[in-house]
Design a protein around this motif. Structure first.
Motif, PDB file in Angstrom:
ATOM      1  N   ASP A   5      28.043 -48.775 -30.297  1.00 19.64           N
ATOM      2  CA  ASP A   5      29.013 -48.509 -31.097  1.00 19.64           C
ATOM      3  C   ASP A   5      29.737 -49.491 -31.397  1.00 19.64           C
ATOM      4  OD1 ASP A   5      28.255 -46.471 -32.206  1.00 19.64           O
ATOM      5  OD2 ASP A   5      29.372 -45.223 -30.991  1.00 19.64           O
ATOM      6  N   THR A  50      28.638 -45.843 -26.278  1.00 23.05           N
ATOM      7  CA  THR A  50      29.868 -46.095 -26.650  1.00 23.05           C
ATOM      8  C   THR A  50      29.740 -47.614 -27.034  1.00 23.05           C
ATOM      9  OG1 THR A  50      30.786 -44.609 -25.969  1.00 23.05           O
ATOM     10  CG2 THR A  50      32.499 -46.854 -26.023  1.00 23.05           C
ATOM     11  N   GLU A 104      27.999 -52.491 -32.982  1.00 23.37           N
ATOM     12  CA  GLU A 104      28.039 -52.971 -34.072  1.00 23.37           C
ATOM     13  C   GLU A 104      29.310 -52.615 -35.083  1.00 23.37           C
ATOM     14  OE1 GLU A 104      26.306 -48.966 -35.186  1.00 23.37           O
ATOM     15  OE2 GLU A 104      24.651 -49.563 -34.338  1.00 23.37           O
ATOM     16  N   ARG A 105      30.487 -52.394 -34.153  1.00 26.06           N
ATOM     17  CA  ARG A 105      31.388 -52.698 -34.782  1.00 26.06           C
ATOM     18  C   ARG A 105      32.224 -53.769 -34.658  1.00 26.06           C
ATOM     19  NH1 ARG A 105      33.634 -48.915 -31.789  1.00 26.06           N
ATOM     20  NH2 ARG A 105      34.673 -49.916 -30.200  1.00 26.06           N
TER      21      ARG A 105
END
Length: 157
Positions: free
Chosen positions: A96, A93, A99-100
């Protein structure tokens, strides 16, 4: 401007990571920080017996509460930052989230565990380093025994 995500869980090692990120910015690195925290998702039983939206809101609120000491450190230093709370397994998580958010680097604190204990216990910091496509800096929190040993050496001199 670089974006650096710092994993925060309210622990002293995570605050070490925040201090390291702040230090980099104060030393001239042109960067903004993303303070990120991950709460474990609710169990199937919790979801079946409680309002899922209520559980999610409570988890996010708990995450924000755990981030308060880190936010205070960053605000006191006058460093630009954002916060984000996610739900799920910590390592994937956090990767992620990085990256987001378009982060160029991740900083995470870790206990300075050695030997057999490190081999037997999974480490979120090592898993992030394995999963991440961006550089990961692991800031080791001093082991209390190492600090005591170092103090003994100083006291003997």
């Amino acid at each position: 401007m670089l974006r650096i995500m710092i994993a925060v869980d309210g622990s002293e090692p995570s605050l070490d990571a925040v201090r390291h990120g702040v230090k980099l910015v104060r030393q001239g690195l042109h960067a903004s920080l993303v303070l990120a925290h991950v709460q474990q998702e609710a169990t199937f039983f919790e979801l079946a017996t409680q309002d899922p939206d209520l559980i999610a809101r409570a988890s996010v609120a708990a995450g924000r509460h755990l981030m308060e000491p880190a936010v205070a450190l960053v605000e006191a230093a006058g460093v630009s930052y954002e916060t984000e709370v996610g739900l799920g397994e910590p390592a994937p998580t956090l990767v992620d989230m990085a990256e987001r958010n378009g982060c160029d680097m991740i900083i995470i604190g870790a206990l300075g565990q050695g030997g057999v204990r490190r081999a037997l216990i999974g480490s979120v910091s090592r898993e992030i380093a394995r999963l991440s496509n961006v550089p990961v800096t692991i800031v080791k929190h001093p082991d209390p025994a190492d600090v005591a040993d170092a103090q003994d050496v100083v006291d003997e001199d």
